[in-house]
Design a protein around this motif. Structure first.
Motif, short mmCIF file in Angstrom:
data_model
loop_
_atom_site.label_atom_id
_atom_site.label_comp_id
_atom_site.label_asym_id
_atom_site.label_seq_id
_atom_site.Cartn_x
_atom_site.Cartn_y
_atom_site.Cartn_z
N PHE B 223 0.81 -1.23 0.00
CA PHE B 223 0.00 0.00 0.00
C PHE B 223 0.84 1.28 0.00
O PHE B 223 0.59 2.18 -0.82
CB PHE B 223 -0.99 -0.03 1.16
N PRO B 224 1.85 1.41 0.87
CA PRO B 224 2.64 2.65 0.86
C PRO B 224 3.35 2.91 -0.47
O PRO B 224 3.48 4.06 -0.89
CB PRO B 224 3.67 2.44 1.98
N VAL B 225 3.79 1.86 -1.13
CA VAL B 225 4.43 2.01 -2.43
C VAL B 225 3.41 2.52 -3.45
O VAL B 225 3.68 3.41 -4.25
CB VAL B 225 5.04 0.66 -2.91
N ALA B 226 2.20 1.94 -3.38
CA ALA B 226 1.15 2.36 -4.31
C ALA B 226 0.76 3.82 -4.09
O ALA B 226 0.62 4.57 -5.05
CB ALA B 226 -0.07 1.45 -4.14
N VAL B 227 0.61 4.21 -2.84
CA VAL B 227 0.26 5.61 -2.53
C VAL B 227 1.33 6.55 -3.08
O VAL B 227 1.03 7.56 -3.72
CB VAL B 227 0.09 5.81 -1.00
N ARG B 228 2.58 6.19 -2.87
CA ARG B 228 3.68 7.02 -3.37
C ARG B 228 3.62 7.15 -4.89
O ARG B 228 3.74 8.25 -5.44
CB ARG B 228 5.02 6.39 -2.94
N MET B 229 3.43 6.04 -5.59
CA MET B 229 3.45 6.10 -7.06
C MET B 229 2.22 6.82 -7.61
O MET B 229 2.31 7.55 -8.59
CB MET B 229 3.58 4.68 -7.63
N VAL B 230 1.07 6.60 -6.98
CA VAL B 230 -0.15 7.31 -7.39
C VAL B 230 0.07 8.82 -7.23
O VAL B 230 -0.28 9.62 -8.10
CB VAL B 230 -1.37 6.83 -6.56
N HIS B 231 0.68 9.19 -6.12
CA HIS B 231 0.96 10.60 -5.86
C HIS B 231 1.88 11.18 -6.94
O HIS B 231 1.59 12.22 -7.54
CB HIS B 231 1.61 10.73 -4.48
N GLN B 232 2.99 10.47 -7.20
CA GLN B 232 3.95 10.96 -8.20
C GLN B 232 3.31 11.10 -9.58
O GLN B 232 3.47 12.12 -10.25
CB GLN B 232 5.13 9.98 -8.32
N VAL B 233 2.58 10.06 -9.98
CA VAL B 233 2.02 10.05 -11.34
C VAL B 233 0.90 11.07 -11.48
O VAL B 233 0.81 11.78 -12.48
CB VAL B 233 1.55 8.61 -11.71
N SER B 234 0.05 11.18 -10.46
CA SER B 234 -1.08 12.11 -10.59
C SER B 234 -0.59 13.56 -10.60
O SER B 234 -1.23 14.42 -11.20
CB SER B 234 -2.11 11.87 -9.49
N LYS B 235 0.51 13.82 -9.95
CA LYS B 235 1.06 15.17 -9.98
C LYS B 235 1.68 15.49 -11.34
O LYS B 235 1.65 16.62 -11.80
CB LYS B 235 2.15 15.35 -8.89
N ALA B 236 2.25 14.45 -11.97
CA ALA B 236 2.97 14.68 -13.22
C ALA B 236 2.07 14.61 -14.45
O ALA B 236 2.41 15.15 -15.50
CB ALA B 236 4.10 13.65 -13.35
N CYS B 237 0.92 13.93 -14.32
CA CYS B 237 0.05 13.73 -15.48
C CYS B 237 -1.26 14.50 -15.31
O CYS B 237 -1.67 14.80 -14.18
CB CYS B 237 -0.27 12.24 -15.66
N VAL B 253 -8.84 3.84 1.06
CA VAL B 253 -9.44 4.41 -0.15
C VAL B 253 -9.30 5.93 -0.12
O VAL B 253 -8.90 6.56 -1.10
CB VAL B 253 -10.93 4.00 -0.27
N ILE B 254 -9.62 6.50 1.02
CA ILE B 254 -9.53 7.96 1.16
C ILE B 254 -8.08 8.43 1.03
O ILE B 254 -7.78 9.42 0.37
CB ILE B 254 -10.19 8.40 2.49
N GLU B 255 -7.16 7.67 1.61
CA GLU B 255 -5.73 8.02 1.49
C GLU B 255 -5.28 7.97 0.03
O GLU B 255 -4.58 8.87 -0.45
CB GLU B 255 -4.89 7.06 2.36
N MET B 256 -5.70 6.92 -0.65
CA MET B 256 -5.33 6.77 -2.06
C MET B 256 -5.91 7.91 -2.90
O MET B 256 -5.25 8.40 -3.82
CB MET B 256 -5.85 5.41 -2.56
N MET B 257 -7.13 8.33 -2.57
CA MET B 257 -7.74 9.43 -3.32
C MET B 257 -7.04 10.76 -3.01
O MET B 257 -6.81 11.56 -3.91
CB MET B 257 -9.24 9.51 -3.03
N MET B 258 -6.69 10.95 -1.76
CA MET B 258 -5.94 12.16 -1.41
C MET B 258 -4.60 12.20 -2.14
O MET B 258 -4.09 13.26 -2.49
CB MET B 258 -5.73 12.25 0.09
N ALA B 259 -4.04 11.02 -2.38
CA ALA B 259 -2.77 10.93 -3.12
C ALA B 259 -2.95 11.26 -4.59
O ALA B 259 -1.97 11.52 -5.29
CB ALA B 259 -2.17 9.54 -2.96
#
Lengths: 248, 303
Positions: B223-237, B253-259
């Motif tokens: 999960f922490p790896v996924a949150v990190r990558m979602v954050h990076q990609v959503s900021k860049a794309c 779910v809420i954490e992932m959405m915030m990311a």
């Protein structure tokens, strides 16, 4: 129909050095056939542990399991009154509605013996005359002999080292005792399944084991090839018809 | 009344919960446990041009409480059977647009399967798996280079009309470069992460637990790896992201959405607890109330 529920342990006792009998109290309404299994959630374990059903009634399920790893060791340490989250009524189970079958032969090897108990009860209730052969490595490992005898069927024991019953494999007991049968049911280690699949001329059903992910048919973790296509051992099995099985 | 709806490239989901491909089959097994129409959508079993048996067994290894490894190897009945048998069956139990997960071993195969599945009215989004780590010479190679991932994206976009999401592997050096390459090639969205390459050894038998030796590690630990990558990609794309990896609760779910995730996929936990998606959907409004969130879509990418 598979269901999830909370079950209370009412008995958890050793039958041999490494084999335990656990009786669980809870809803059993969705168990439809002997040979089905339950999938037990354990604290600190991601995957559930699939264990075959030995016997059941309106309010209890009996399972017999062997300590083979961390999960089953954890189970062996559990006490009466503790509760478990379990998926119940998994797998197809044995079909007893077989045309012209009168004298089925039941063969169980090691912890393949337990599902034969529920099957024997059902066959007897349906007026069939089953014979049971149970195979073990050594006399110390034998369990449930008296229970099968108490059902009122002929029971033969074999041990590989000859310390109990007939020396050798279940196939030796079949030959030496001249057992007559018109159908085969078997659950045991793969070499036993292979030997019977090759050596028995009647129709039959064999129950298989595999490492499972979900246990209810979703993940394709326990697939096998059969002559009638790819099957999931957890959902389309664990019982397969002899005619569809291939060991290639 | 809490608003759980999200907009995924024009497709409005009642809630962001989407069971991940490979953990939900074609829905039938879960429909035995609950009405799967409560889901936002679900991503069906990864489908290839030809039927595949997949890898030899054992295919599954447990990793304590942290998760599991699988090396199923894309077992599926092939695109013809999916269209002719699975989708008509699915129609009986699921009445919302489904996400079609497509895998392939060549650019042509991806294009062929996507073009065909694009014509199916039940399909709302096409999810292209360029990241399955189980198949030798397979999806892995496409998902590990920006050029190859972009090439698949272009080929699929050229023959489809529906939104195309590219599902990415985390087993790469620079996830952002690959996501951006897909976006530039026309991807309508990105889904990440697929499983992480892992291995377990049976120390008593002195051999790998899984016949394939290695497999995809999934479960709460990633999960922490996924949150990190979602954050990076959503900021860049600028395209929507479906977050996936180790999700096991409404709070996740809420954490992932915030990311940065617009929708959230739930994978391995479906195999442990078949009711997990139902429980998460029921729990979401309660957690939203506690966190003073009225509209779930308001929190997408706020961190």
């Amino acid at each position: 129909m598979q269901k999830q529920g909370i079950y209370k342990i009412i008995t958890n006792v050793p039958l041999t050095k490494s084999v335990y009998k656990m009786v669980l109290e809870g809803d059993t309404s969705n168990i439809t056939a002997p040979g089905q299994f339950i999938n037990i959630e354990l604290a600190g374990k991601f995957l559930r542990r699939p264990i075959s059903i030995c016997d059941w009634n309106e309010t209890t399920i009996t399972v017999i399991y062997k300590v083979v790893g961390e999960g089953t060791r954890q189970m062996a340490g559990m006490k009466e009154g503790e509760e478990l989250d379990i998926l119940v009524g998994l797998g197809n189970g044995f079909n007893t509605n077989i045309d012209k079958m009168k004298h089925p032969l039941l063969v169980g090897g090691g912890v393949g013996v337990p599902p034969m108990y529920g099957l024997a009860k059902k066959l007897l209730a349906e007026g069939k005359r089953p014979t049971m052969i149970m195979g073990f490595n050594t006399a110390e490992e034998v369990f449930y002999y008296e229970e099968f005898v108490a059902l009122g069927l002929d029971v033969f024991v074999t041990t590989v080292d000859g310390t109990g019953g007939t020396k050798g494999f279940v196939t030796d007991a079949m030959e030496q005792n001249g057992i007559l049968y018109d159908y085969l049911y078997c659950c045991g280690p793969e070499p036993m399944l292979k030997a019977l699949h090759r050596g028995v001329m009647t129709g039959g059903q064999l129950s298989f084991e595999e490492r499972m992910g979900c246990g209810f048919g979703a993940c394709m973790g326990c697939s096998c090839k059969t002559l009638t296509g790819y099957k999931r051992i957890c959902k389309d099995g664990p019982v397969m018809y002899k005619e569809e099985i291939t060991f290639e | 009344m809490k608003d759980l709806s999200v907009n995924l490239s024009g497709l409005i989901l009642d809630n962001p919960i989407v069971p991940a491909s490979g953990t939900f089959g074609f829905g039938r097994e879960f429909a035995e446990y609950y009405d799967i129409n409560i889901l936002g959508s679900f991503s069906f079993k990864g489908t290839t041009k030809e039927a595949r048996f997949g890898n030899p067994t054992p295919r599954i290894a447990e990793c304590g409480a942290s998760g599991m490894i699988n090396a199923v190897g894309l077992q599926n009945p092939g695109i013809d059977t999916v269209i002719n048998r699975e989708l008509p069956e699915l129609k009986k139990i699921f009445h919302k647009p489904v996400i079609a997960n497509i895998s392939g071993f060549s650019i042509e195969e991806y294009a062929y399967c996507c073009e065909r599945i694009d014509k199916e009215e039940q399909v709302g989004i096409i999810e292209v798996n360029v990241s399955c780590p189980n198949v030798r010479h397979g999806g892995m190679s496409f998902g590990t280079s920006p050029e190859a991932a972009a090439e698949v994206t272009r080929a699929v976009k050229a023959v489809t009309t529906k939104p195309v999401y590219i599902k990415l592997s985390p087993n790469v050096t620079d996830i952002v470069a690959i996501a951006k390459a897909c976006e530039e090639a026309g991807a309508d969205g990105i889904c990440l992460i697929n499983t992480m390459l892992g291995m377990r050894i049976d120390i008593a038998r002195r051999r790998p637990v899984i016949a394939n030796v290695m497999g995809g590690f999934s479960g709460p630990s990633i999960f922490p790896v996924a949150v990190r990558m979602v954050h990076q990609v959503s900021k860049a794309c600028n395209v929507p992201v479906m977050g996936c990896g180790g999700v096991s609760s409404a709070r996740d779910v809420i954490e992932m959405m915030m990311a940065g995730a617009t929708a959230v996929q739930v994978g391995a936990m479906n195999l442990k607890n078949p009711y997990i998606c139902k429980e998460i959907i029921e729990e979401l409004p309660i957690v939203m109330e506690e966190l003073k969130i009225d509209r779930l879509s308001d929190i997408i990418g706020i961190v």
